[in-house]
Design a protein around this motif. Structure first.
Motif, PDB file in Angstrom:
ATOM      1  N   GLY A 124       2.802  -1.792  -1.030  1.00  5.89           N
ATOM      2  CA  GLY A 124       2.488  -0.574  -0.148  1.00  5.89           C
ATOM      3  C   GLY A 124       3.578   0.273  -0.116  1.00  5.89           C
ATOM      4  N   ASN A 135       1.106   2.021   6.772  1.00  8.39           N
ATOM      5  CA  ASN A 135      -0.294   1.718   6.036  1.00  8.39           C
ATOM      6  C   ASN A 135      -0.611   3.004   5.469  1.00  8.39           C
ATOM      7  OD1 ASN A 135      -0.065  -0.595   7.630  1.00  8.39           O
ATOM      8  ND2 ASN A 135      -1.141   0.180   9.260  1.00  8.39           N
ATOM      9  N   GLU A 136      -1.853   2.806   4.703  1.00  6.75           N
ATOM     10  CA  GLU A 136      -2.347   3.887   4.016  1.00  6.75           C
ATOM     11  C   GLU A 136      -2.533   5.146   4.904  1.00  6.75           C
ATOM     12  OE1 GLU A 136      -2.740   5.707   0.588  1.00  6.75           O
ATOM     13  OE2 GLU A 136      -2.157   3.332   0.168  1.00  6.75           O
ATOM     14  N   TRP A 157       6.285   3.904  -3.323  1.00 10.36           N
ATOM     15  CA  TRP A 157       5.451   2.762  -3.586  1.00 10.36           C
ATOM     16  C   TRP A 157       6.246   1.464  -3.870  1.00 10.36           C
ATOM     17  CZ3 TRP A 157       0.783   1.649  -2.444  1.00 10.36           C
ATOM     18  CH2 TRP A 157       0.017   0.589  -2.811  1.00 10.36           C
TER      19      TRP A 157
END
Ligand code: MSP
Length: 511
Positions: A124, A135-136, A157
């Motif tokens: 993530g 979070n995305e 990332w």
């Protein structure tokens, strides 16, 4: 009654020299620490530096330095700032100290033993400058690069083996805890933010990093270092000698009364921290207060934005107390606020020089000429005397409540209004026209001196250096300052020879 009070600042990243934002939190914490001290509390006031993690490791690498040596140097600048800001901190903790590692390892072991931590794999987004996972749906694209929507920091990332804390399991207990402790998160607006974040669903939290060596090693698996936020938050316990729960510091001061923090780190303090503590069967702090940001123009002042105002430069130009006064009074507590030299100069002129300085100067020099510099023997108080003196007693409970509810704005407004009232009283009573009525003249001087005493005690937590100088006139020493005495009248010693005082604040010529 519980007469212990524990207040903390966040521990600051020594990735660069301290700036105005750091000074702001520390000054506010000192305000509360001082006020509680003069209320007769045993105060433990903690600040320090947060020295592990990728952010610090990279900052040290950039300077070609060993991370510990790098931290030694910059942590010193934060320790020096504490002195320059005249903070009354009881302790200054560094997360590279052995006493701290001991606490972190103990907490980790408890969490692991209770099955709250498990090994898995993280993939993530990670922002090194916040040391935070996102979070995305918290990520946005700008010019081909990825940023956190929450903080605006660049994210990268990360994919690696990691230990996880079962945060998801604490979603419901946390919501229950917030409900049962409505004052846990303040101000109210921030509480709602946190509650909706928790309600939107909590995922387990990655609490170790494998690709990093600068940190405290996971006791059962030295390939991992403990996530810097789990490490850092534990500072609030390690300064109290946790895990020794029998230690008097831990017994007297845990749970903390207030973690004072900036709103940027609310999630860590109001979600992760109480979850770790509940999971380890320890009490969460009583309150987390997320104050606003000091802005430079419209933006948060921060190193990465390059818009920093150096507190040391401001202090050497204007003095410490004007800066403390400005930050406490002009930045509405809980909201964002800005500082500029121009606004600071106006505040020095209007509030400190004209309002407070002038009151002290006028009354003392009048006493010098007319009462032989003595606290005069007063006659019967008239209606005006009684009204102005009574205000302090009448508002005493309001002041206490304001402090306990972190209503700094209410407290400061009372002080500023009292200053106006006191100046007006002296003007309206015209003691210079009472030379034929010495009893009345003496009474006016007595009341005015007593107003100076009361207001100065209220100003002590804001501008301690100046307040101590003024209280010396009456021979009140710093250790003898009593908050309670603001509601008492008739305690100045009659015939006491008032000590001399120099100009308190010089007016600044504005271009
Ligand atoms: N190391 C973490 C905190 C760990 S606490 C267990 C951290 N450090 S920091 O150095 O980035 O900043 C910490 C605090 O400094 C903020 O929460 C806030 O209290 C203060 N401020 C930093 N910049 C600020 C402003 N521009 N304005 C007001 N306060 C700000 O986060």
């Amino acid at each position: 009654m519980d007469k212990n009070f524990y207040i903390t600042t966040p521990i600051y990243y020594p990735s660069a020299k301290p700036h105005m934002g750091h000074a702001y939190t520390s000054i506010l914490a000192d305000f509360f620490a001082r006020i509680k001290t003069i209320q007769g509390y045993n105060v433990f006031f903690l600040t320090g530096t947060d020295e592990h993690g990728q952010k610090i490791q990279r900052a040290a690498e950039k300077e070609g330095m060993d991370p510990l040596k790098f931290c030694d140097e910059i942590s010193k600048t934060f320790q020096n700032l504490s002195k320059t800001l005249n903070l009354t901190n009881t302790d200054f903790i560094r997360t590279t100290e052995t006493r701290h590692a001991k606490s972190v390892i103990d907490l980790w072991k408890i969490l692991e033993k209770k099955g709250e931590i498990y090994l898995s794999k993280y993939s993530g987004w990670y922002a090194v400058s916040d040391e935070a996972f996102y979070n995305e749906d918290e990520i946005e694209n700008k010019d081909g690069r990825k940023f956190s929507k929450i903080s605006g920091s660049i994210v990268e990332w990360v994919e690696e083996e990691s230990y996880f804390f079962r945060l998801s399991k604490w979603e419901k207990p946390l919501l229950k805890f917030y409900e049962e402790n409505p004052d846990f998160i303040l101000p109210e607006s921030r509480k709602n933010e946190v509650i909706s974040f928790v309600k939107s669903g909590l995922k387990d939290l990655s609490v170790s990093r494998k690709s990093l060596s600068w940190g405290i090693k996971v006791p059962s698996n030295p390939d991992h270092v403990i996530y810097v936020w789990l490490d850092a938050l534990t500072n609030y316990l390690s300064a109290l000698n946790y895990p020794n729960k029998e230690d008097h510091l831990f017994k007297n001061f845990w749970p903390a009364d207030v973690h004072l923090i900036g709103k940027d780190i609310l999630r860590f303090h109001a979600v992760y921290w109480p979850a770790f503590l509940l999971a380890a069967n320890l009490k969460p702090p009583k309150k987390v207060y997320g104050h606003g940001w000091i802005l430079s123009g419209e933006e948060k002042m921060s190193k990465s934005k390059g818009n920093i105002l150096d507190p040391l430069e401001i202090i050497s130009k204007y003095g410490l107390d004007p800066l403390r006064y400005y930050l406490i009074k002009e930045v509405s507590f809980g909201n964002d606020g800005s500082i500029s030299k121009d606004k600071l100069e106006s505040c020095i002129n209007s509030d400190l020089a004209n309002n407070y300085g002038n009151l002290c100067q006028r009354v003392i020099s009048f006493a010098e000429k007319n009462t032989n510099s003595e606290v005069p023997k007063y006659g019967k108080f008239n209606k005006e005397d009684l009204i102005i003196l009574a205000k302090f007693k009448k508002n005493y409970d309001f002041l206490l409540k304001s402090i306990d509810e972190q209503n700094i704005n209410g407290y400061v407004n009372f002080v500023v209004n009292s200053l106006f009232d006191a100046n007006k009283y002296f003007n309206d009573q015209e003691p210079w026209k009472k030379k034929n009525d010495i009893k009345r003249l003496n009474t006016i001087v007595y009341v005015s001196l007593d107003l100076i005493r009361k207001i100065t005690i209220l100003l002590y937590p804001i501008i301690p250096g100046t307040a101590v100088r003024v209280l010396k006139i009456f021979d009140i020493k710093e250790n003898d300052i009593s908050f309670q005495s603001v509601k008492e009248n008739e305690i100045l010693n009659i015939n006491f020879k008032l000590k001399k005082i120099d100009i308190l604040f010089k007016k600044i010529e504005k271009k």
